[in-house]
Design an enzyme around this catalytic site. Structure first.
Site, PDB file in Angstrom:
ATOM      1  N   GLY A 126       0.808  -1.209   0.000  1.00 19.79           N
ATOM      2  CA  GLY A 126       0.000   0.000   0.000  1.00 19.79           C
ATOM      3  C   GLY A 126       0.842   1.259   0.000  1.00 19.79           C
ATOM      4  O   GLY A 126       0.366   2.324   0.414  1.00 19.79           O
ATOM      5  N   GLY A 127       2.108   1.145  -0.465  1.00 21.31           N
ATOM      6  CA  GLY A 127       2.953   2.316  -0.586  1.00 21.31           C
ATOM      7  C   GLY A 127       3.307   2.964   0.735  1.00 21.31           C
ATOM      8  O   GLY A 127       3.650   4.154   0.765  1.00 21.31           O
ATOM      9  N   SER A 205       5.412  -5.370  -3.054  1.00 28.01           N
ATOM     10  CA  SER A 205       5.403  -3.917  -3.235  1.00 28.01           C
ATOM     11  C   SER A 205       6.048  -3.275  -2.011  1.00 28.01           C
ATOM     12  O   SER A 205       7.169  -3.629  -1.662  1.00 28.01           O
ATOM     13  CB  SER A 205       3.985  -3.424  -3.497  1.00 28.01           C
ATOM     14  OG  SER A 205       3.981  -2.078  -3.901  1.00 28.01           O
TER      15      SER A 205
END
Length: 571
Positions: A126-127, A205
């Site tokens: 989710g960055g 990510s």
């Protein structure tokens, strides 16, 4: 780690059932952990017991909200470990919970305290701005393979990654939450049938970035100790040297955010710290930076911490730590999905215009230049490489747009991390490339971390292609093998091609596509070479926030220098 004792214990065990979640019928299963007794239940449709939203640490509140987490609160009576929809403060969510540090544990229904199963700790993506532990679940994986899985929440955005280099906001609160979770696992996972000496950290990510950064932290894997908090790593579509892994200039980011909230005294670090200490969570989460990162950053993300005589999560730039070999190498599985850049697909119409207007805005933040002309020249070269001699981004070359963001955010950073780890002496590195088409709707269902669909359960699912069930079975078997043994293809355990360690040249690598093969050679060789060349010349190290005294000295020097130059100019 904890630094101080909790003086007042709020009885979370009694408070959680008041959140509206009905207690399931049936006996469930009782487990005693260090905090007290908890009860979990069978997951619907699976032979898996789940223990959800267990507090593993306590968030400091008020003016202390950016500091390291506190110990978990004790449990009185029996805690009903249900999903109370606990999420940390983040953009777009109004029902967040300030005290949000909870863990979720998933075990096979046959597990006992003596099972000693391998453990997988999942870090959500989710960055570093959004997400929560229950956004993906491992029920299918745990149902089909004997392991214990743990997911969890950590502080996000400015709440988790404001980095002023002061005692009130030293930086990396969200990463210190992760360390607290790993300590909780070491203390409690045996009660769930897990082996605390066989823990694998997994993420994709920003989750992959965090997993890789944990390797480089002295808090988790001290170089002179064999008692690390985990023992293997799976870093997918994210790594320690990705542009979104560390803030280049955390003080500048803090100033920009404060200015957006109409605070003007941003150059006074004391005033800036006071502003943030008193900021409400509503304002802390007012802006979502995930979609703004033209330079492939998420704005508030981990930082190199200044030494202020506190325990630091990250004491130096990841690139420096890797170059020195100043970390304890662990068996590591790196990889990516070949079209991770579909993550930016929905922004194409807006960014096509902006890229044609000024491509320098889209160069990754971890590149530095000696002049604007040099920056423009590099941007022109890269734009021509991806978009041809016309240097124009159009709907006709949207595939190259996807490739560009795949490369700068995910693929090439992972390949750099692989080479750096091997060069530093880690001879247990595996590399994969996932090119299988998971979603039948190509432009919607593909994107960053597409390979995770094969491994995890999602609350929503894509319309999958016919070969997906077999690919999911393959990925789950390979990943379980690595988690359990340190090798994705241990001898006599699978009919799949043997997966060999990769070398400093990123060869061989495992190809997960329509066929599964071990490829001798480099992945994406032409695209990786141009970025190798650019980074060898223009890489910029992330810096810790400078001390107030140093900033004042520099400001004084600049003032004196300017005054002297003015005097000489009138002579």
């Amino acid at each position: 780690m904890w630094g101080r004792e909790v003086l007042v214990c709020v009885l979370v065990a009694l408070a959680r059932p008041a959140l509206g979640q009905a207690v399931p019928s049936g006996p469930g299963r009782l487990v005693r952990i260090a905090q007290g007794q908890i009860r979990g239940w069978l997951a619907e449709g699976y032979s898996v017991y789940e223990y959800l939203n267990i507090p593993y640490a306590t968030v400091p509140t008020g003016v202390n909200k950016f500091q390291a987490p506190l110990p978990p609160q004790p449990i009185r009576g029996t805690y009903h470990a249900l999903d109370y929809n606990i999420k940390c403060p983040q953009p777009g969510i109004t029902d967040h919970t300030e005290d949000c540090l909870v863990a979720n544990v998933f075990t096979p229904s046959t597990v006992t305290e003596q099972s000693n199963l391998p453990v997988m700790v999942m870090i959500h993506g989710g960055g570093y701005q959004t997400g929560y532990g229950m956004q993906t679940t491992p029920r299918g994986l745990v149902n089909s393979h004997p392991l214990v899985a743990v997911s969890f929440n950590y502080r996000l955005g400015a709440h988790g990654f404001l980095c002023l280099g002061t005692e009130d906001a030293p930086g990396n609160a969200g990463m210190k939450d992760m360390v607290a979770l790993l300590q909780w696992v070491q203390t409690n996972i045996a009660s769930f049938g897990g082996n605390p000496n066989n823990v694998t950290v997994w993420g994709c990510s920003s989750g992959g970035s965090a997993a890789d950064l944990l390797v480089l932290s002295n808090m988790t894997n001290p170089l002179n100790s064999t008692e690390g908090l985990f023992h293997r790593v799976i870093a997918e579509s994210g790594c320690s040297v990705a542009p979104f892994s560390t803030q280049m200039d955390p003080l500048e980011n803090a100033r920009i955010f404060a200015q957006r909230l109409n605070f003007t005294n941003v150059n006074n670090i004391t005033a800036l710290g006071q502003f943030y200490r008193n900021l409400s969570y509503e304002n802390l989460t007012q802006f979502d930076f995930v979609g703004e990162g033209r330079n492939s950053t998420s704005f508030f993300q981990p930082c190199v911490e200044r030494n202020i005589s506190q325990e630091r999560f990250l004491h130096d730039a990841p690139e420096n730590i890797l170059r020195r070999g100043d970390f304890r190498p662990l068996p590591t599985l790196y990889g990516y999905a070949i079209r991770d850049g579909f993550f930016r697909f929905e922004l194409f119409n807006e960014w096509m215009v902006a890229m044609n207007d000024d491509f320098t805005d889209f160069l990754p933040a971890d590149l530095g230049f000696t002049s604007e002309d040099q920056k423009v020249g590099v941007a022109r070269m890269i734009k021509e490489f991806y978009f041809g001699k016309s240097k124009t981004v159009t709907p006709n070359n949207i595939e190259n747009y996807v490739n560009y963001f795949s490369d700068v955010m995910f693929l090439h950073p992972v390949l750099r991390a692989v080479s750096s780890q091997v060069r530093a002496g880690n001879d247990q590195v595996y590399l994969f490339e996932y090119s299988f088409v998971t979603g039948a709707n190509d432009t919607v269902d593909r994107g960053a971390c597409e390979q995770v669909w094969s491994l995890m359960d999602y609350r929503s699912s894509p319309t999958v292609t016919p070969g997906f069930p077999q690919m999911s079975q393959t990925v789950r078997q390979l990943w379980y093998n690595f988690i359990a043994t340190g090798s994705p293809t241990p001898p006599a355990s699978t009919s799949l091609p043997a997966w060999s360690f990769t070398n400093v040249n990123r060869s061989p690598y495992y190809s997960l596509g329509d066929t599964v093969t071990l490829v001798e050679g480099q992945p994406i060789p032409w695209r990786s070479r141009i970025w190798d060349s650019v980074y060898s010349i223009h890489y910029r190290m992330p810096q810790p926030p400078r001390s107030a005294a140093l900033r004042n000295t520099l400001s004084h020097f600049i003032w004196v220098y300017t005054l002297v130059m003015l005097v000489f100019s009138f002579k």
